[in-house]
Design a protein around this motif. Sequence first.
Motif, mmCIF file in Angstrom:
data_model
loop_
_atom_site.group_PDB
_atom_site.id
_atom_site.type_symbol
_atom_site.label_atom_id
_atom_site.label_comp_id
_atom_site.label_asym_id
_atom_site.label_seq_id
_atom_site.Cartn_x
_atom_site.Cartn_y
_atom_site.Cartn_z
ATOM 1 N N TRP A 1 0.842 -1.205 0.000
ATOM 2 C CA TRP A 1 0.000 0.000 0.000
ATOM 3 C C TRP A 1 0.877 1.255 0.000
ATOM 4 N N LEU A 2 1.905 1.263 0.848
ATOM 5 C CA LEU A 2 2.797 2.421 0.916
ATOM 6 C C LEU A 2 3.607 2.575 -0.371
ATOM 7 N N LEU A 3 3.941 1.453 -1.003
ATOM 8 C CA LEU A 3 4.650 1.510 -2.277
ATOM 9 C C LEU A 3 3.750 2.123 -3.350
ATOM 10 N N ALA A 4 2.483 1.720 -3.371
ATOM 11 C CA ALA A 4 1.542 2.292 -4.343
ATOM 12 C C ALA A 4 1.372 3.788 -4.119
ATOM 13 N N ARG A 5 1.513 4.224 -2.859
ATOM 14 C CA ARG A 5 1.404 5.647 -2.530
ATOM 15 C C ARG A 5 2.771 6.340 -2.595
ATOM 16 N N ARG A 6 3.778 5.604 -3.036
ATOM 17 C CA ARG A 6 5.117 6.131 -3.311
ATOM 18 C C ARG A 6 5.826 6.640 -2.055
ATOM 19 N N ARG A 7 5.777 5.884 -0.983
ATOM 20 C CA ARG A 7 6.423 6.257 0.269
ATOM 21 C C ARG A 7 7.727 5.492 0.436
ATOM 22 N N VAL A 8 8.780 6.190 0.765
ATOM 23 C CA VAL A 8 10.105 5.601 0.931
ATOM 24 C C VAL A 8 10.088 4.498 1.984
ATOM 25 N N GLU A 9 9.295 4.677 3.037
ATOM 26 C CA GLU A 9 9.264 3.716 4.137
ATOM 27 C C GLU A 9 8.826 2.321 3.707
ATOM 28 N N SER A 10 8.169 2.216 2.568
ATOM 29 C CA SER A 10 7.737 0.895 2.099
ATOM 30 C C SER A 10 8.920 -0.058 1.977
ATOM 31 N N TRP A 11 10.069 0.479 1.618
ATOM 32 C CA TRP A 11 11.243 -0.385 1.432
ATOM 33 C C TRP A 11 11.741 -0.988 2.745
ATOM 34 N N TRP A 12 11.640 -0.261 3.856
ATOM 35 C CA TRP A 12 12.020 -0.835 5.157
ATOM 36 C C TRP A 12 11.153 -2.054 5.462
ATOM 37 N N LEU A 13 9.873 -1.946 5.151
ATOM 38 C CA LEU A 13 8.974 -3.077 5.400
ATOM 39 C C LEU A 13 9.287 -4.249 4.482
ATOM 40 N N TRP A 14 9.599 -3.964 3.221
ATOM 41 C CA TRP A 14 9.959 -5.053 2.311
ATOM 42 C C TRP A 14 11.221 -5.758 2.786
ATOM 43 N N ILE A 15 12.170 -5.015 3.325
ATOM 44 C CA ILE A 15 13.388 -5.634 3.858
ATOM 45 C C ILE A 15 13.030 -6.582 4.998
ATOM 46 N N LEU A 16 12.151 -6.148 5.899
ATOM 47 C CA LEU A 16 11.720 -7.001 7.003
ATOM 48 C C LEU A 16 10.983 -8.241 6.488
ATOM 49 N N VAL A 17 10.088 -8.067 5.533
ATOM 50 C CA VAL A 17 9.379 -9.201 4.939
ATOM 51 C C VAL A 17 10.373 -10.208 4.373
ATOM 52 N N ASP A 18 11.357 -9.725 3.629
ATOM 53 C CA ASP A 18 12.344 -10.618 3.016
ATOM 54 C C ASP A 18 13.103 -11.409 4.070
ATOM 55 N N LEU A 19 13.494 -10.753 5.150
ATOM 56 C CA LEU A 19 14.247 -11.426 6.209
ATOM 57 C C LEU A 19 13.422 -12.517 6.897
ATOM 58 N N ILE A 20 12.134 -12.321 7.016
ATOM 59 C CA ILE A 20 11.264 -13.321 7.631
ATOM 60 C C ILE A 20 10.912 -14.436 6.642
ATOM 61 N N ALA A 21 10.690 -14.068 5.383
ATOM 62 C CA ALA A 21 10.203 -15.021 4.383
ATOM 63 C C ALA A 21 11.249 -16.044 3.957
ATOM 64 N N VAL A 22 12.505 -15.663 3.892
ATOM 65 C CA VAL A 22 13.540 -16.585 3.396
ATOM 66 C C VAL A 22 13.528 -17.903 4.168
ATOM 67 N N PRO A 23 13.640 -17.891 5.506
ATOM 68 C CA PRO A 23 13.650 -19.188 6.201
ATOM 69 C C PRO A 23 12.299 -19.918 6.140
ATOM 70 N N LEU A 24 11.180 -19.179 6.146
ATOM 71 C CA LEU A 24 9.877 -19.844 6.073
ATOM 72 C C LEU A 24 9.731 -20.607 4.767
ATOM 73 N N PHE A 25 10.035 -19.966 3.663
ATOM 74 C CA PHE A 25 9.864 -20.624 2.372
ATOM 75 C C PHE A 25 10.850 -21.778 2.195
ATOM 76 N N ALA A 26 12.063 -21.636 2.697
ATOM 77 C CA ALA A 26 13.026 -22.735 2.629
ATOM 78 C C ALA A 26 12.513 -23.927 3.440
ATOM 79 N N TRP A 27 11.969 -23.662 4.615
ATOM 80 C CA TRP A 27 11.426 -24.715 5.469
ATOM 81 C C TRP A 27 10.295 -25.466 4.778
#
Length: 192
Positions: free
Chosen positions: A128-154
Amino acid sequence: MSELEWLAAALVLTNVALVALRSVWNYPFALVAVSVYAIVFFEAKLYSDMLLQGFFFALNLYGWAAWVRARADGGVPVGWMTDRARMGWGLATAAAWLGWSFLMHRYTDAVAPWIDGGIAMLSITAQWLLARRRVESWWLWILVDLIAVPLFAWRGLYATSVVYVVLLGLSIDGLIQWRRAAATAHAGDVFA
Protein backbone atom coordinates in the motif's frame (compact mmCIF):
# COMPACT_ATOMS: atom_id res chain seq x y z
CA MET A 1 10.45 -26.72 -7.04
CA SER A 2 7.95 -26.55 -9.86
CA GLU A 3 8.24 -24.80 -13.18
CA LEU A 4 5.37 -22.61 -12.00
CA GLU A 5 7.41 -21.49 -8.99
CA TRP A 6 10.39 -20.65 -11.22
CA LEU A 7 8.15 -18.60 -13.52
CA ALA A 8 6.68 -16.70 -10.58
CA ALA A 9 10.15 -16.08 -9.19
CA ALA A 10 11.45 -14.64 -12.47
CA LEU A 11 8.42 -12.37 -12.82
CA VAL A 12 8.77 -11.06 -9.25
CA LEU A 13 12.46 -10.29 -9.71
CA THR A 14 11.74 -8.36 -12.89
CA ASN A 15 8.89 -6.53 -11.16
CA VAL A 16 10.92 -5.44 -8.13
CA ALA A 17 13.91 -4.38 -10.22
CA LEU A 18 11.58 -2.12 -12.21
CA VAL A 19 9.99 -0.78 -9.00
CA ALA A 20 13.41 0.16 -7.61
CA LEU A 21 14.01 2.09 -10.83
CA ARG A 22 10.61 3.80 -10.36
CA SER A 23 9.38 2.42 -13.70
CA VAL A 24 5.63 2.16 -14.14
CA TRP A 25 6.26 -0.94 -16.29
CA ASN A 26 6.72 -2.98 -13.12
CA TYR A 27 2.95 -3.41 -12.88
CA PRO A 28 2.28 -5.82 -15.78
CA PHE A 29 4.95 -8.14 -14.38
CA ALA A 30 3.46 -7.83 -10.90
CA LEU A 31 -0.04 -8.78 -12.04
CA VAL A 32 1.11 -11.99 -13.70
CA ALA A 33 3.51 -12.84 -10.86
CA VAL A 34 0.91 -12.60 -8.12
CA SER A 35 -1.52 -14.71 -10.15
CA VAL A 36 1.04 -17.49 -10.51
CA TYR A 37 2.19 -17.25 -6.89
CA ALA A 38 -1.39 -17.68 -5.64
CA ILE A 39 -1.29 -21.21 -7.05
CA VAL A 40 2.20 -21.91 -5.67
CA PHE A 41 1.27 -20.82 -2.14
CA PHE A 42 -2.02 -22.74 -2.20
CA GLU A 43 -0.13 -25.93 -3.01
CA ALA A 44 2.30 -25.21 -0.12
CA LYS A 45 -0.59 -24.60 2.33
CA LEU A 46 0.59 -21.06 3.00
CA TYR A 47 -2.93 -19.68 2.87
CA SER A 48 -2.16 -16.19 4.11
CA ASP A 49 0.38 -15.77 1.32
CA MET A 50 -2.08 -17.29 -1.16
CA LEU A 51 -4.84 -14.83 -0.22
CA LEU A 52 -2.30 -12.02 -0.13
CA GLN A 53 -1.80 -12.49 -3.87
CA GLY A 54 -5.42 -11.49 -4.53
CA PHE A 55 -4.93 -8.35 -2.48
CA PHE A 56 -1.69 -7.66 -4.37
CA PHE A 57 -3.52 -8.04 -7.67
CA ALA A 58 -6.08 -5.38 -6.72
CA LEU A 59 -3.51 -3.06 -5.17
CA ASN A 60 -1.23 -3.39 -8.19
CA LEU A 61 -4.09 -2.20 -10.39
CA TYR A 62 -4.53 0.79 -8.06
CA GLY A 63 -0.77 1.43 -7.97
CA TRP A 64 -0.49 1.27 -11.74
CA ALA A 65 -3.17 3.94 -12.13
CA ALA A 66 -1.65 6.10 -9.37
CA TRP A 67 1.84 5.87 -10.80
CA VAL A 68 0.67 6.72 -14.32
CA ARG A 69 -1.03 9.86 -12.97
CA ALA A 70 2.04 10.84 -10.92
CA ARG A 71 4.69 10.03 -13.51
CA ALA A 72 7.09 12.79 -14.45
CA ASP A 73 9.93 12.85 -16.96
CA GLY A 74 12.43 11.95 -14.21
CA GLY A 75 10.42 8.97 -12.96
CA VAL A 76 7.64 8.56 -10.44
CA PRO A 77 7.99 11.05 -7.55
CA VAL A 78 8.43 9.58 -4.05
CA GLY A 79 8.29 11.02 -0.54
CA TRP A 80 8.38 10.40 3.21
CA MET A 81 5.54 9.79 5.66
CA THR A 82 4.84 11.96 8.69
CA ASP A 83 5.70 10.59 12.15
CA ARG A 84 1.99 10.37 12.92
CA ALA A 85 1.33 8.37 9.75
CA ARG A 86 4.18 5.99 10.59
CA MET A 87 2.73 5.39 14.04
CA GLY A 88 -0.77 4.83 12.68
CA TRP A 89 0.38 2.40 10.00
CA GLY A 90 2.54 0.55 12.54
CA LEU A 91 -0.32 0.08 15.00
CA ALA A 92 -2.77 -0.92 12.28
CA THR A 93 -0.32 -3.46 10.87
CA ALA A 94 0.32 -5.01 14.31
CA ALA A 95 -3.42 -5.26 15.02
CA ALA A 96 -4.09 -6.80 11.60
CA TRP A 97 -1.28 -9.33 12.13
CA LEU A 98 -2.63 -10.45 15.50
CA GLY A 99 -6.22 -10.72 14.26
CA TRP A 100 -5.43 -12.40 10.96
CA SER A 101 -2.93 -14.86 12.40
CA PHE A 102 -5.34 -15.86 15.16
CA LEU A 103 -8.02 -16.62 12.57
CA MET A 104 -5.60 -18.61 10.40
CA HIS A 105 -4.40 -20.54 13.47
CA ARG A 106 -7.92 -21.26 14.70
CA TYR A 107 -9.78 -22.02 11.48
CA THR A 108 -7.30 -23.45 8.94
CA ASP A 109 -4.61 -26.09 8.68
CA ALA A 110 -2.00 -23.42 7.84
CA VAL A 111 1.47 -24.68 8.71
CA ALA A 112 2.86 -21.41 10.10
CA PRO A 113 -0.10 -19.09 10.71
CA TRP A 114 1.71 -16.53 12.88
CA ILE A 115 4.82 -16.15 10.72
CA ASP A 116 2.87 -16.40 7.46
CA GLY A 117 0.32 -13.92 8.82
CA GLY A 118 3.13 -11.53 9.77
CA ILE A 119 4.55 -11.71 6.27
CA ALA A 120 1.09 -11.12 4.82
CA MET A 121 0.21 -8.10 6.96
CA LEU A 122 3.65 -6.49 6.58
CA SER A 123 3.41 -7.08 2.84
CA ILE A 124 -0.03 -5.48 2.64
CA THR A 125 1.24 -2.39 4.42
CA ALA A 126 4.42 -2.29 2.33
CA GLN A 127 2.51 -2.70 -0.94
CA TRP A 128 0.00 0.00 0.00
CA LEU A 129 2.80 2.42 0.92
CA LEU A 130 4.65 1.51 -2.28
CA ALA A 131 1.54 2.29 -4.34
CA ARG A 132 1.40 5.65 -2.53
CA ARG A 133 5.12 6.13 -3.31
CA ARG A 134 6.42 6.26 0.27
CA VAL A 135 10.10 5.60 0.93
CA GLU A 136 9.26 3.72 4.14
CA SER A 137 7.74 0.90 2.10
CA TRP A 138 11.24 -0.38 1.43
CA TRP A 139 12.02 -0.83 5.16
CA LEU A 140 8.97 -3.08 5.40
CA TRP A 141 9.96 -5.05 2.31
CA ILE A 142 13.39 -5.63 3.86
CA LEU A 143 11.72 -7.00 7.00
CA VAL A 144 9.38 -9.20 4.94
CA ASP A 145 12.34 -10.62 3.02
CA LEU A 146 14.25 -11.43 6.21
CA ILE A 147 11.26 -13.32 7.63
CA ALA A 148 10.20 -15.02 4.38
CA VAL A 149 13.54 -16.58 3.40
CA PRO A 150 13.65 -19.19 6.20
CA LEU A 151 9.88 -19.84 6.07
CA PHE A 152 9.86 -20.62 2.37
CA ALA A 153 13.03 -22.73 2.63
CA TRP A 154 11.43 -24.71 5.47
CA ARG A 155 8.37 -25.39 3.26
CA GLY A 156 10.58 -26.61 0.40
CA LEU A 157 9.98 -23.54 -1.74
CA TYR A 158 13.69 -23.19 -2.47
CA ALA A 159 13.37 -21.10 -5.61
CA THR A 160 11.07 -18.71 -3.78
CA SER A 161 13.47 -18.57 -0.84
CA VAL A 162 16.32 -17.66 -3.21
CA VAL A 163 14.06 -15.07 -4.84
CA TYR A 164 13.50 -13.47 -1.44
CA VAL A 165 17.26 -13.31 -0.86
CA VAL A 166 17.57 -11.46 -4.17
CA LEU A 167 14.54 -9.33 -3.24
CA LEU A 168 16.35 -8.38 -0.04
CA GLY A 169 19.19 -6.96 -2.12
CA LEU A 170 16.75 -5.24 -4.48
CA SER A 171 14.84 -3.81 -1.51
CA ILE A 172 18.03 -2.37 -0.06
CA ASP A 173 18.81 -0.88 -3.46
CA GLY A 174 15.23 0.42 -3.74
CA LEU A 175 15.55 2.09 -0.36
CA ILE A 176 18.80 3.77 -1.39
CA GLN A 177 17.38 4.88 -4.77
CA TRP A 178 14.11 6.17 -3.31
CA ARG A 179 15.83 7.99 -0.44
CA ARG A 180 18.02 9.74 -2.98
CA ALA A 181 15.05 10.56 -5.22
CA ALA A 182 12.99 11.86 -2.28
CA ALA A 183 15.87 14.05 -1.09
CA THR A 184 16.41 15.48 -4.55
CA ALA A 185 12.80 16.07 -5.58
CA HIS A 186 11.10 16.87 -2.30
CA ALA A 187 13.72 18.25 0.06
CA GLY A 188 11.94 18.00 3.40
CA ASP A 189 8.48 17.07 2.08
CA VAL A 190 6.53 14.50 4.06
CA PHE A 191 3.19 12.87 3.34
CA ALA A 192 0.46 11.18 5.36
